[in-house]
Write an enzyme that holds these catalytic residues in place. Structure first.
Site, PDB file in Angstrom:
ATOM      1  N   HIS A 114       9.179  -2.651   5.734  1.00 50.51           N
ATOM      2  CA  HIS A 114       8.310  -1.901   4.827  1.00 50.51           C
ATOM      3  C   HIS A 114       8.074  -0.503   5.373  1.00 50.51           C
ATOM      4  O   HIS A 114       7.728  -0.327   6.538  1.00 50.51           O
ATOM      5  CB  HIS A 114       6.965  -2.612   4.678  1.00 50.51           C
ATOM      6  CG  HIS A 114       6.074  -1.941   3.687  1.00 50.51           C
ATOM      7  ND1 HIS A 114       6.119  -2.216   2.333  1.00 50.51           N
ATOM      8  CD2 HIS A 114       5.145  -0.971   3.845  1.00 50.51           C
ATOM      9  CE1 HIS A 114       5.247  -1.450   1.708  1.00 50.51           C
ATOM     10  NE2 HIS A 114       4.636  -0.688   2.603  1.00 50.51           N
ATOM     11  N   ASP A 119      -5.464  -5.886  -3.982  1.00 51.15           N
ATOM     12  CA  ASP A 119      -4.897  -4.591  -3.587  1.00 51.15           C
ATOM     13  C   ASP A 119      -4.635  -3.703  -4.799  1.00 51.15           C
ATOM     14  O   ASP A 119      -4.821  -2.492  -4.727  1.00 51.15           O
ATOM     15  CB  ASP A 119      -3.609  -4.775  -2.782  1.00 51.15           C
ATOM     16  CG  ASP A 119      -3.059  -3.426  -2.329  1.00 51.15           C
ATOM     17  OD1 ASP A 119      -3.785  -2.729  -1.585  1.00 51.15           O
ATOM     18  OD2 ASP A 119      -1.959  -3.037  -2.759  1.00 51.15           O
ATOM     19  N   ARG A 170      -9.110   3.509  -4.547  1.00 51.64           N
ATOM     20  CA  ARG A 170      -8.976   4.416  -3.393  1.00 51.64           C
ATOM     21  C   ARG A 170      -8.315   5.720  -3.806  1.00 51.64           C
ATOM     22  O   ARG A 170      -8.672   6.795  -3.323  1.00 51.64           O
ATOM     23  CB  ARG A 170      -8.148   3.736  -2.286  1.00 51.64           C
ATOM     24  CG  ARG A 170      -8.911   2.640  -1.565  1.00 51.64           C
ATOM     25  CD  ARG A 170      -7.977   1.785  -0.724  1.00 51.64           C
ATOM     26  NE  ARG A 170      -7.238   2.569   0.248  1.00 51.64           N
ATOM     27  CZ  ARG A 170      -6.010   2.274   0.677  1.00 51.64           C
ATOM     28  NH1 ARG A 170      -5.377   1.194   0.239  1.00 51.64           N
ATOM     29  NH2 ARG A 170      -5.404   3.043   1.558  1.00 51.64           N
ATOM     30  N   SER A 212      -3.968  -3.049   3.098  1.00 50.89           N
ATOM     31  CA  SER A 212      -3.240  -2.979   1.825  1.00 50.89           C
ATOM     32  C   SER A 212      -1.775  -3.404   2.019  1.00 50.89           C
ATOM     33  O   SER A 212      -1.249  -4.270   1.311  1.00 50.89           O
ATOM     34  CB  SER A 212      -3.332  -1.534   1.296  1.00 50.89           C
ATOM     35  OG  SER A 212      -2.381  -1.293   0.300  1.00 50.89           O
ATOM     36  N   LYS A 272       0.158  -7.530   1.381  1.00 51.68           N
ATOM     37  CA  LYS A 272       1.344  -7.723   0.515  1.00 51.68           C
ATOM     38  C   LYS A 272       2.523  -8.285   1.311  1.00 51.68           C
ATOM     39  O   LYS A 272       3.269  -9.135   0.824  1.00 51.68           O
ATOM     40  CB  LYS A 272       1.718  -6.393  -0.146  1.00 51.68           C
ATOM     41  CG  LYS A 272       0.727  -6.004  -1.240  1.00 51.68           C
ATOM     42  CD  LYS A 272       1.012  -4.650  -1.857  1.00 51.68           C
ATOM     43  CE  LYS A 272       0.735  -3.534  -0.917  1.00 51.68           C
ATOM     44  NZ  LYS A 272       0.566  -2.218  -1.496  1.00 51.68           N
TER      45      LYS A 272
HETATM   46  N1  URA Z   1       1.182   1.907   0.731  1.00 51.57           N
HETATM   47  C1  URA Z   1       0.405   0.840   0.367  1.00 51.57           C
HETATM   48  O1  URA Z   1       0.899  -0.162  -0.143  1.00 51.57           O
HETATM   49  N2  URA Z   1      -0.920   0.923   0.585  1.00 51.57           N
HETATM   50  C2  URA Z   1      -1.509   1.999   1.153  1.00 51.57           C
HETATM   51  O2  URA Z   1      -2.721   1.995   1.335  1.00 51.57           O
HETATM   52  C3  URA Z   1      -0.710   3.098   1.519  1.00 51.57           C
HETATM   53  C4  URA Z   1       0.659   3.019   1.311  1.00 51.57           C
END
Ligand code: URA
Length: 440
Positions: A82, A161, A168, A183, A187
């Site tokens: 990621h 999220d 946010r 966040s 995931k």
């Molecule tokens: N990518 C995400 O999935 N969440 C964040 O807070 C920042 C980048």
């Protein structure tokens, strides 16, 4: 429990319990806590910070807010990668088929671009016919059959999220390490993989601009992954310039294909091989970096990753690799001579967005043909009047603003400038201790 008391406790800088964090997440997802209290809570977290344990609790409660992918039916080692978000970063498109060709399974869920950063799903959708939403059983079947699937996040994956990220985004609380870490890691943990490799971006095109902040974020994410029982590592890589020469959607897929045919840019090759090497080491396939790098390089250069990419395209409905071409193109010439000293990479991402390659809000339509070709790196010399970049779009009236933004993002110097380091550090845990290896 009252949300008011939870907000007040964090506002005073006190440590929250998992019950309090669980109360916030469940009441916000159910709609009992309104946006204005959730906003106040996020701002209190932003200003007072969350410690490692609170961040882990937040991640775990977010993870529990939705469906978790069960990959246990997959026979083999499941790995995921990621990136925290960048400009021109098409490494998922090069790494996923390369690593699948090396015998690991990458059953991966990716996101769309937002703001100045690109997203793998938008890029894949520029391949005619390519389907990015698969039923869970088809996702598992395909991953078993070819070792690879790339899909968008399923609707019920970490619903907390989805709500919190949108909030946010409009309350100036995105760029905080604990909030970013929870966040992303909620995931990644929900995606059900065995090994997680993070590519934490640092520099002018990243959420975090300096190396200390990036290392701090990487340590938090690695610690969350390890606490959750997943082997987790992070590479810190530079976003002080775009990755590769192409920024957009279809042109980034083109560049990824070029790399898989061993004709792509050096920096994209380097990052792909370093990430591949780390995954091979994590999965126990190679003992050390030199060996893992050599194996990865040979596979890439022999075209095995490209063969896997073609299998992926076919499996997910792709009809051809003949991309729709942009209706318009503008050439940009260097206004003066000099060595490239720096880029404002975020501005380059915004310049591509103006052309239509990105979106400001989640539901905005994008132009998959739009993008920028910028074949220069920090340290390169450019002469006044030389071709600096090409801009592409199928929208007519976007070029002037995009060109101005691009030109404002480049700083020239009359003296020689040193080329720039791409891979900055590796962060991992050993016997429960955080380790940072700076790369020379
Ligand atoms: N990518 C995400 O999935 N969440 C964040 O807070 C920042 C980048």
């Amino acid at each position: 429990m009252r949300m008011y008391d939870v907000i007040y406790k964090k506002r005073k800088g006190e440590k929250l319990t998992e019950e309090e964090i669980a109360f916030f997440i469940s009441s916000y997802v159910s709609g009992d806590t309104p946006d204005y209290q959730a906003s106040a809570f996020l701002m209190a977290c932003f200003l007072q910070d969350l410690d490692e344990e609170e961040t882990y609790f937040l991640t775990r409660q977010m993870l529990n807010s939705g469906h978790k992918m069960d990959l246990s039916a997959l026979e083999g080692i499941k790995v995921d990668k990621h990136s925290t978000g960048g400009v021109g970063d098409k490494t998922s498109l090069t790494l996923a088929p390369l690593i699948a060709s090396l015998g690991l399974i990458m059953a991966k869920m990716s996101g769309r671009g937002l703001g100045h950063t690109g997203g793998t799903i938008d890029k894949l959708e520029s391949i005619p016919g390519f389907v990015t939403e698969l039923r869970e059983e088809d996702f598992i079947q395909q991953s078993n059959d070819i070792g690879l699937a790339l899909i968008s996040q399923t609707k019920n994956l970490v619903p907390a999220d989805k709500l919190l990220y949108a909030l946010r985004d409009v309350t100036a609380t995105v760029d905080h390490p604990a909030l970013i870490a929870s966040s992303i890691m909620s995931k990644k943990l929900a995606a059900g993989t065995d090994y997680i490799l993070l590519d934490v971006k640092v520099g002018s095109g990243a959420f975090l601009k300096n190396i200390d902040e990036a290392i701090h974020l990487a340590k938090i994410m690695v610690s969350i992954g390890e606490r959750a029982g997943k082997k987790t590592r992070a590479i810190i890589s530079s976003m002080d310039q775009p990755l590769g020469y192409k920024i957009g959607n279809s042109i980034e897929v083109e560049e990824a294909i070029e790399l898989l045919q061993d004709k792509g840019p050096q920096d994209l090759k380097e990052l792909t091989l370093v990430l591949s090497s780390q995954l091979l080491i994590m999965a126990g396939k190679c003992k050390n970096m030199d060996k893992a790098y050599e194996v990865s390089r040979k596979h890439l250069e022999s075209g095995y990753g490209y063969d896997k990419f073609l299998e992926l395209v076919k499996a997910q409905g792709g009809k051809s690799l003949n991309f729709v071409q942009p209706l318009f193109e503008r050439k940009v010439y260097a206004p003066s001579s000099g060595y490239i000293e720096s880029f404002d990479t975020q501005a380059i991402g915004e310049s591509a967005s103006i052309l239509g390659a990105g979106r400001k809000t989640k539901d905005e339509a994008i132009d998959l043909t739009a993008g920028i070709y910028l074949p220069f790196k920090i340290g390169d010399y450019i002469k006044k009047g030389d071709l600096l970049a090409k801009l592409y779009s199928s929208r007519k009236n976007v070029f002037t603003d995009s060109e101005a933004k691009l030109l404002s993002s480049i700083v020239l110097n009359q003296n020689k400038v040193k080329s720039h380091k791409l891979i900055r550090a590796l962060v991992y845990e050993e016997s429960g201790q955080s380790k940072v290896e700076m790369w020379s």
